[in-house]
Design a protein around this motif. Sequence first.
Motif, short mmCIF file in Angstrom:
data_model
loop_
_atom_site.label_atom_id
_atom_site.label_comp_id
_atom_site.label_asym_id
_atom_site.label_seq_id
_atom_site.Cartn_x
_atom_site.Cartn_y
_atom_site.Cartn_z
N CYS A 1 0.83 -1.22 0.00
CA CYS A 1 0.00 0.00 0.00
C CYS A 1 0.86 1.26 0.00
O CYS A 1 0.55 2.24 -0.68
N ILE A 2 1.95 1.23 0.76
CA ILE A 2 2.84 2.39 0.79
C ILE A 2 3.54 2.54 -0.56
O ILE A 2 3.60 3.64 -1.13
N SER A 3 4.10 1.45 -1.07
CA SER A 3 4.88 1.55 -2.30
C SER A 3 4.03 1.96 -3.51
O SER A 3 4.52 2.66 -4.40
N SER A 4 2.77 1.54 -3.53
CA SER A 4 1.94 1.82 -4.70
C SER A 4 1.15 3.12 -4.62
O SER A 4 0.90 3.76 -5.64
N ALA B 1 -5.99 -2.68 -3.76
CA ALA B 1 -5.88 -1.34 -3.18
C ALA B 1 -6.32 -0.28 -4.18
O ALA B 1 -6.92 0.73 -3.81
N GLY B 2 -6.03 -0.53 -5.47
CA GLY B 2 -6.48 0.40 -6.50
C GLY B 2 -7.99 0.49 -6.57
O GLY B 2 -8.55 1.57 -6.74
N LEU B 3 -8.67 -0.66 -6.43
CA LEU B 3 -10.13 -0.67 -6.41
C LEU B 3 -10.66 0.07 -5.19
O LEU B 3 -11.64 0.84 -5.28
N ALA B 4 -10.04 -0.16 -4.04
CA ALA B 4 -10.46 0.53 -2.81
C ALA B 4 -10.31 2.05 -2.97
O ALA B 4 -11.20 2.82 -2.58
N ARG C 1 -7.13 6.91 1.57
CA ARG C 1 -6.98 6.52 2.98
C ARG C 1 -7.43 5.08 3.21
O ARG C 1 -6.85 4.35 4.03
N SER C 2 -8.47 4.67 2.50
CA SER C 2 -9.02 3.32 2.70
C SER C 2 -8.00 2.23 2.37
O SER C 2 -8.09 1.11 2.88
N VAL C 3 -7.03 2.56 1.54
CA VAL C 3 -5.99 1.60 1.16
C VAL C 3 -5.26 1.10 2.41
O VAL C 3 -4.91 -0.08 2.54
N TYR C 4 -5.04 2.00 3.36
CA TYR C 4 -4.24 1.65 4.54
C TYR C 4 -5.04 0.90 5.60
O TYR C 4 -4.46 0.21 6.44
#
Length: 395
Positions: free
Chosen positions: A237-240, A361-364, A371-374
Amino acid sequence: MNTNTDLISNNEKSFAKIMTPIILSVFAVYLTIGMTLGTLPGFVKNDLKFNSFIVGLVIGLQSLATLLTRAYSGKVTDTEGAKTSCRKGILLMVVSGVTYITASLFTSSTLLVLGLLIVARVIHGIAESLAITGALSWGIGLVGTHKSGQVMTWNGIAMYAGIAIGAPAALWLKSSCGMTAVFIIISLLSVAGWLCTVRLPSLPADASHIREPFYKVIGLISVQGLALAFSAIGFACISSFIALLFSDHNWGNPSMAFMAFGFFYILTRVFCSSFPDKFGGYKVAVVSLFVEFAGQLLIGFSPNKTIAIAGCSLTGIGFSLIFPSLGVLAIQKVAPQMRGTALGAFAAFFDLSLALAGPLAGLAAAYYTYRSVYFLGAIGCLLAVGILLANRAKK
């Protein structure tokens, strides 16, 4: 009277002499990966005008390619030798660099550029699989299995130092000289990785050893592998998406976020590398997962960039010791002749995580917010803890 002290000193010098070229080679390889992680998300979204799902797909493809070739890289390492595996990986990395360069020259046709980037990411992923599986097995074979934890620790330092330095360096280079310059440097770094290990001796390979099928090796290390996979979501999530989170909130250059993660990751490994041996891999992994969980929540709820950077720092601390803590346990489950396969299988769980986490994570991010990615990363940490606790309860 000082015989033991002298022996320890000589062993440390021998370890450093053997491992320094391998560590430098791994550092060069992961500089190339860090450079793409730092620049490709913005390039695909802002320059090529594709959506967040395509960003996640492009980033995740490298890990998917690495995942799908772990069995192959393990076989090459065990049957042809770790040095051969490294050499093949670095040659493919040069090819990926040339493909990246070609893509940057056709920006007027976004679909063509996207296609070339996809090809480059796949080749880059195969190259990583061969180079890193070979490097880990090569290091362990040269210094001995009793130092396998140290080999994994220092290789990990090289990997994440490369990412931490490569991402901001590439962002600066892109702003100063453009994407083509970034891709040229990637090709040159690949050559540097080759030169670092030229003088190291090869290891004998036992092609006659009766090998366990790859799926059986995966079964042997599945508990450690699944825990690693879920813990890696936070890193993915951080890297992308950390660069896009900063951009979305107008927080300026995201370089400090990458650097904070890498700095605290490395600092933890340097000063706490003995923890898995001292306190046990299980305990260290569980504590580390809770620290990473806190870091992911901090990013998800961050009201400003300072708190987001603090969350990246905590994530780096938490994620730092998970691979060596669980990895040492994984390679103990197989014969020495299968070490490359075991390392490949263990790392495959990490690759699978990155390959799936990017698009998810891209869909989220597309349906909710960055923020939802994390929060997705935080859930991954809890799942990893659950797996370890459940396995512990069975014993």
